[in-house]
Design a protein around this motif. Structure first.
Motif, PDB file in Angstrom:
ATOM      1  N   GLU A  90       0.803  -1.227   0.000  1.00 13.99           N
ATOM      2  CA  GLU A  90       0.000   0.000   0.000  1.00 13.99           C
ATOM      3  C   GLU A  90       0.836   1.277   0.000  1.00 13.99           C
ATOM      4  N   PRO A  91       1.801   1.453   0.917  1.00 10.74           N
ATOM      5  CA  PRO A  91       2.568   2.706   0.898  1.00 10.74           C
ATOM      6  C   PRO A  91       3.413   2.875  -0.360  1.00 10.74           C
ATOM      7  N   ILE A  92       3.799   1.770  -0.970  1.00 10.90           N
ATOM      8  CA  ILE A  92       4.584   1.849  -2.204  1.00 10.90           C
ATOM      9  C   ILE A  92       3.686   2.305  -3.350  1.00 10.90           C
ATOM     10  N   ILE A  93       2.532   1.663  -3.475  1.00 10.67           N
ATOM     11  CA  ILE A  93       1.598   1.985  -4.562  1.00 10.67           C
ATOM     12  C   ILE A  93       1.117   3.422  -4.463  1.00 10.67           C
ATOM     13  N   LYS A  94       0.789   3.858  -3.263  1.00 16.02           N
ATOM     14  CA  LYS A  94       0.231   5.201  -3.083  1.00 16.02           C
ATOM     15  C   LYS A  94       1.299   6.246  -2.809  1.00 16.02           C
ATOM     16  N   GLY A  95       2.561   5.824  -2.724  1.00 17.09           N
ATOM     17  CA  GLY A  95       3.659   6.738  -2.419  1.00 17.09           C
ATOM     18  C   GLY A  95       4.028   7.624  -3.591  1.00 17.09           C
ATOM     19  N   SER A  96       4.966   8.519  -3.323  1.00 14.08           N
ATOM     20  CA  SER A  96       5.341   9.506  -4.342  1.00 14.08           C
ATOM     21  C   SER A  96       6.683   9.209  -5.011  1.00 14.08           C
ATOM     22  N   ASN A 109       9.395   7.461  -7.605  1.00 10.48           N
ATOM     23  CA  ASN A 109       9.223   7.247  -9.041  1.00 10.48           C
ATOM     24  C   ASN A 109       8.774   5.811  -9.330  1.00 10.48           C
ATOM     25  N   SER A 110       8.169   5.628 -10.473  1.00 11.91           N
ATOM     26  CA  SER A 110       7.557   4.352 -10.825  1.00 11.91           C
ATOM     27  C   SER A 110       8.567   3.218 -10.909  1.00 11.91           C
ATOM     28  N   LEU A 111       9.744   3.486 -11.401  1.00 11.26           N
ATOM     29  CA  LEU A 111      10.755   2.440 -11.512  1.00 11.26           C
ATOM     30  C   LEU A 111      11.166   1.952 -10.127  1.00 11.26           C
ATOM     31  N   SER A 112      11.342   2.863  -9.214  1.00  8.15           N
ATOM     32  CA  SER A 112      11.678   2.502  -7.838  1.00  8.15           C
ATOM     33  C   SER A 112      10.558   1.666  -7.221  1.00  8.15           C
ATOM     34  N   LYS A 113       9.324   2.068  -7.482  1.00  8.28           N
ATOM     35  CA  LYS A 113       8.169   1.319  -6.974  1.00  8.28           C
ATOM     36  C   LYS A 113       8.159  -0.104  -7.518  1.00  8.28           C
ATOM     37  N   MET A 114       8.459  -0.243  -8.801  1.00  8.72           N
ATOM     38  CA  MET A 114       8.442  -1.569  -9.417  1.00  8.72           C
ATOM     39  C   MET A 114       9.470  -2.487  -8.753  1.00  8.72           C
ATOM     40  N   PHE A 115      10.655  -1.968  -8.473  1.00  2.00           N
ATOM     41  CA  PHE A 115      11.686  -2.780  -7.825  1.00  2.00           C
ATOM     42  C   PHE A 115      11.268  -3.157  -6.401  1.00  2.00           C
ATOM     43  N   GLN A 116      10.707  -2.207  -5.661  1.00  2.77           N
ATOM     44  CA  GLN A 116      10.260  -2.493  -4.304  1.00  2.77           C
ATOM     45  C   GLN A 116       9.142  -3.530  -4.306  1.00  2.77           C
ATOM     46  N   MET A 117       8.217  -3.391  -5.245  1.00  4.39           N
ATOM     47  CA  MET A 117       7.097  -4.328  -5.323  1.00  4.39           C
ATOM     48  C   MET A 117       7.576  -5.729  -5.711  1.00  4.39           C
ATOM     49  N   ARG A 118       8.544  -5.795  -6.599  1.00  7.29           N
ATOM     50  CA  ARG A 118       9.083  -7.101  -6.995  1.00  7.29           C
ATOM     51  C   ARG A 118       9.723  -7.799  -5.795  1.00  7.29           C
ATOM     52  N   LYS A 119      10.451  -7.054  -4.977  1.00 13.03           N
ATOM     53  CA  LYS A 119      11.100  -7.628  -3.791  1.00 13.03           C
ATOM     54  C   LYS A 119      10.048  -8.176  -2.824  1.00 13.03           C
ATOM     55  N   ILE A 120       9.025  -7.396  -2.561  1.00 14.65           N
ATOM     56  CA  ILE A 120       7.963  -7.833  -1.658  1.00 14.65           C
ATOM     57  C   ILE A 120       7.234  -9.045  -2.236  1.00 14.65           C
ATOM     58  N   ASN A 121       6.976  -9.025  -3.528  1.00 13.98           N
ATOM     59  CA  ASN A 121       6.288 -10.144  -4.164  1.00 13.98           C
ATOM     60  C   ASN A 121       7.108 -11.432  -4.076  1.00 13.98           C
ATOM     61  N   ASN A 122       8.424 -11.326  -4.204  1.00  9.29           N
ATOM     62  CA  ASN A 122       9.285 -12.508  -4.063  1.00  9.29           C
ATOM     63  C   ASN A 122       9.185 -13.092  -2.653  1.00  9.29           C
ATOM     64  N   GLU A 123       9.129 -12.222  -1.644  1.00  5.94           N
ATOM     65  CA  GLU A 123       8.957 -12.676  -0.259  1.00  5.94           C
ATOM     66  C   GLU A 123       7.610 -13.385  -0.099  1.00  5.94           C
TER      67      GLU A 123
END
Length: 158
Positions: free
Chosen positions: A77-83, A85-99
């Motif tokens: 949630e904080p990543i998706i709604k955060g400010s 940049n999109s590329l940074s969000k994608m990397f963070q989301m990929r890490k969480i998804n792997n977990e």
């Protein structure tokens, strides 16, 4: 000669990766924008329903998967709604998804995991389609409310 051939393959691989990155990223960024218009509970519920129907989850697995989806949707949630940049969000989301997938693998049977792994893209597309429909419905409701409010304002006794 063999070294030059390997270097050529490396350059081709890099070129292919760059092409994929350039053409796939705009679509991923658009999907990220659609996710902003949902709650983490909606995303978790939708993911659970798709997985339940696709993987034939038992009631116990369904509850465990629902809890897992809610936990990780809340972390996203904080990543998706955060400010950031999109590329940074994608990397963070990929890490969480792997977990998340590491934990999911412990819940599913080996056959269910194989099916999940094989149908991952299909489930993602179904999820994105449902999110798009919900976002579209919200937009229509919001526009209708705006139009009604403007009409009421124009016809009020101010």
């Amino acid at each position: 000669m063999q070294e030059a051939s390997m270097r050529g393959r490396g350059i081709l691989s890099l070129g292919f990766a760059v092409i994929l990155f350039v053409f796939e990223m705009p679509q991923a960024f658009a999907q990220l924008d659609e996710l902003k218009n949902t709650t983490f509970g909606e995303r978790a519920s939708l993911q659970t329903e798709l997985m339940k129907s696709k993987l034939a989850l038992t009631p116990e697995q369904t509850q465990a998967v629902a809890d897992l989806n809610l936990k990780y949707a809340n972390r996203m949630e904080p990543i998706i709604k955060g400010s950031s940049n999109s590329l940074s969000k994608m990397f963070q989301m990929r890490k969480i998804n792997n977990e998340k997938e590491t934990e999911l693998k412990r819940i599913l049977s080996p056959q269910q995991w194989e099916k999940f792994d094989a149908s991952r893209d299909e489930m993602r597309q179904q999820f994105e389609a449902q999110i798009g429909k919900r976002a579209g419905a919200r937009l229509k409701i919001g526009l209708a409310f705006q139009q009604r409010s403007c009409f009421e304002f124009r016809h009020s006794n101010f």
